[in-house]
Design an enzyme around this catalytic site. Structure first.
Site, PDB file in Angstrom:
ATOM      1  N   MET A 170      53.144  83.522  61.233  1.00  0.00           N
ATOM      2  CA  MET A 170      52.318  83.751  60.048  1.00  0.00           C
ATOM      3  C   MET A 170      52.396  82.561  59.096  1.00  0.00           C
ATOM      4  SD  MET A 170      52.202  87.758  59.120  1.00  0.00           S
ATOM      5  CE  MET A 170      53.755  87.851  58.241  1.00  0.00           C
ATOM      6  N   SER A 211      64.146  82.952  56.867  1.00  0.00           N
ATOM      7  CA  SER A 211      62.972  83.814  56.719  1.00  0.00           C
ATOM      8  C   SER A 211      62.024  83.150  55.742  1.00  0.00           C
ATOM      9  CB  SER A 211      63.370  85.193  56.192  1.00  0.00           C
ATOM     10  OG  SER A 211      62.222  85.939  55.800  1.00  0.00           O
ATOM     11  N   GLY A 255      63.738  78.233  62.106  1.00  0.00           N
ATOM     12  CA  GLY A 255      63.661  79.333  63.063  1.00  0.00           C
ATOM     13  C   GLY A 255      62.433  79.226  63.941  1.00  0.00           C
ATOM     14  N   HIS A 256      61.282  78.924  63.328  1.00  0.00           N
ATOM     15  CA  HIS A 256      60.061  78.738  64.108  1.00  0.00           C
ATOM     16  C   HIS A 256      60.183  77.516  65.024  1.00  0.00           C
ATOM     17  CE1 HIS A 256      58.471  80.863  60.433  1.00  0.00           C
ATOM     18  NE2 HIS A 256      57.982  81.627  61.398  1.00  0.00           N
TER      19      HIS A 256
END
Length: 281
Positions: A35, A190, A41-42
């Site tokens: 998104m 996050s 993390g991505h």
């Protein structure tokens, strides 16, 4: 890196790639749906996809159907240009960047989350959230037709439900779980961490601390779920707790930790921000 916004154009482009390089069975497409507001993390998902596939596709789509009324759709972090640069530097082959009008029509067919697993934990306080998640993932899978798709273990319930959808709809994509990436102090990465003030971020560290506590208790031989959850809740106070649960990998309740088959999950509110995390034992 090629940037495409049209679903049909992406389908045709990926078909042309297959034809041009002469796919011979071992050629593959790795897909990372996001998104946006990309972070390490991505990037770890993209790296794993590059390791295992010849072509890597990343999607950036802020999916409106998984946000409930009054949630943070309008203020969700958007870093479009930075995201494009991250994808380019990370070696992404194709970036799919659609708009809601590209993905949804006026009278939509939708996928419904299972009546039990889709309405517990995060689904209990966000009823209908996973309907939107599964619907958009189904659409994305049908557009990209990936060999493998990559999801972070941090969103364990989402990962479980997507895996269930793939199994029950007899889809050919392989779901690859990827370990959670954390800051040096333990906070799980996050996109919503951007909402936290300095004092709230310090409070958020109680989440990972509670999970380390659960792991330490298990290593000492404490396997009783009630005892572990009680200790975790005590450490998390005074944060607003949505849930602290100990489940097996199929998301069934456990009375005792089963090593190799347990997920310990936490979701809390820090200030106005919902944060979730887990540990797989």
């Amino acid at each position: 890196m090629k940037i495409i916004s049209s679903p049909q154009e992406l389908k045709e482009h990926l078909k042309s790639i297959k034809n041009s390089i002469g796919f011979q069975g071992n050629q593959s497409i790795g897909f990372v749906p996001t998104m946006g507001a990309l972070h390490e993390g991505h990037i770890s998902l993209i790296k794993k996809a590059k390791e295992q596939n010849e072509t890597v596709v990343v999607s950036i789509f802020l999916n409106p159907t998984q946000f409930l009324k009054g949630e943070d759709l309008d203020k969700y972090p958007k870093k479009d240009e930075a995201d494009k640069k991250i994808c380019e530097i990370s070696g992404v082959d194709v970036l799919f960047f659609p708009q809601p009008s590209d993905m949804y029509g006026a009278d939509e067919v939708s996928i419904l989350a299972p009546k039990v697993r889709g309405y517990v934990l995060e689904g209990e306080s966000r009823p209908g959230h996973f309907n939107g998640v599964l619907t958009v993932v189904m659409k994305l899978f049908n557009i990209v037709n990936p060999t493998r798709a990559y999801f972070g273990k941090k969103d364990a319930q989402q990962l479980n439900l997507i895996s269930l959808m793939v199994k029950q709809f007899f889809m050919s994509v392989e779901i690859i779980p990827v370990d959670t990436v954390r800051e040096k102090d333990g906070l799980a990465l996050s996109s919503r961490n951007a909402y936290l003030r300095k004092d709230e971020r310090a409070e958020a560290l109680k989440i990972s601390s509670s999970l380390r506590l659960s792991s330490a208790m298990v290593s000492r031989g404490v396997l009783d779920a009630k005892e572990i959850k009680s200790a975790m809740r005590e450490l998390l106070a005074p944060l607003e707790i949505f849930y602290v649960e100990i489940l097996d990998r199929e998301f069934n309740q456990l009375s005792k930790v089963e090593i190799g088959n347990t997920v310990i999950l936490v979701e809390v509110k820090v200030g106005a921000t919902r944060l979730l995390d887990n540990i797989w034992l």
